[in-house]
Design an enzyme around this catalytic site. Sequence first.
Site, short mmCIF file in Angstrom:
data_model
loop_
_atom_site.label_atom_id
_atom_site.label_comp_id
_atom_site.label_asym_id
_atom_site.label_seq_id
_atom_site.Cartn_x
_atom_site.Cartn_y
_atom_site.Cartn_z
N CYS A 114 0.85 -1.18 0.00
CA CYS A 114 0.00 0.00 0.00
C CYS A 114 0.89 1.24 0.00
CB CYS A 114 -0.90 -0.01 1.23
SG CYS A 114 -1.92 1.46 1.40
N CYS A 133 -7.33 -1.35 1.46
CA CYS A 133 -6.28 -1.74 2.39
C CYS A 133 -6.92 -1.94 3.76
CB CYS A 133 -5.19 -0.67 2.44
SG CYS A 133 -3.92 -0.97 3.69
N CYS A 173 -5.32 1.00 6.36
CA CYS A 173 -5.68 2.42 6.27
C CYS A 173 -7.04 2.67 5.61
CB CYS A 173 -4.60 3.21 5.54
SG CYS A 173 -4.53 2.90 3.75
N CYS A 177 -8.40 -6.31 -9.62
CA CYS A 177 -8.05 -5.26 -10.58
C CYS A 177 -7.70 -4.02 -9.76
CB CYS A 177 -9.26 -5.01 -11.48
SG CYS A 177 -8.95 -3.86 -12.81
#
Length: 167
Positions: free
Chosen positions: A80, A128, A131, A152
């Site tokens: 991330c 994520c 976060c 995707c």
Amino acid sequence: MNFKKIALIGLCTIAFGCKGNTQKESSNKKSSNTFKVTKTPAEWKKQLTDMQYYVMRQQGTEPAFSSPLYNNHAKGTYVCVADGTPLFKSEYKFDSGTGWPSFDRPVKGNIGVAKDNKLGYSRNEVHCAVCGGHLGHVFNDGPVQTTGKRYCIDGVALKFIPAKDEQ
């Protein structure tokens, strides 16, 4: 009142009185207070580029084929960009031909999935787990010889860590 007036009033009531899916709040909407890393919009804007903020905090989508990670074939881990959480391993990346980096599976426990009805139909949005940053969507049209899933992912939401640099 004649029939035409009644029909017109009825159609107007239906057209303007009903809410479409795009106006509804998702019942599975992710709450920012459920994530380990939380920041104000101003803090995110300071940390992220304009495109990263648009994708990750406003659930936007980068243009197809615009990410340098789309054609990346090196070994390593995609993390991330906002908090460094490992999200996808390079061995699970495949060429979907869609214009965005695609993977058939994530690093277990590091992503979350929520319903996305913004386009008037239901999709599975991927974010994520640390976060809450929007990453892309997951579809059931991936490689059948593996998981059958296609994650995707917007490349702008990822940072690539080559295998030699991993700790």
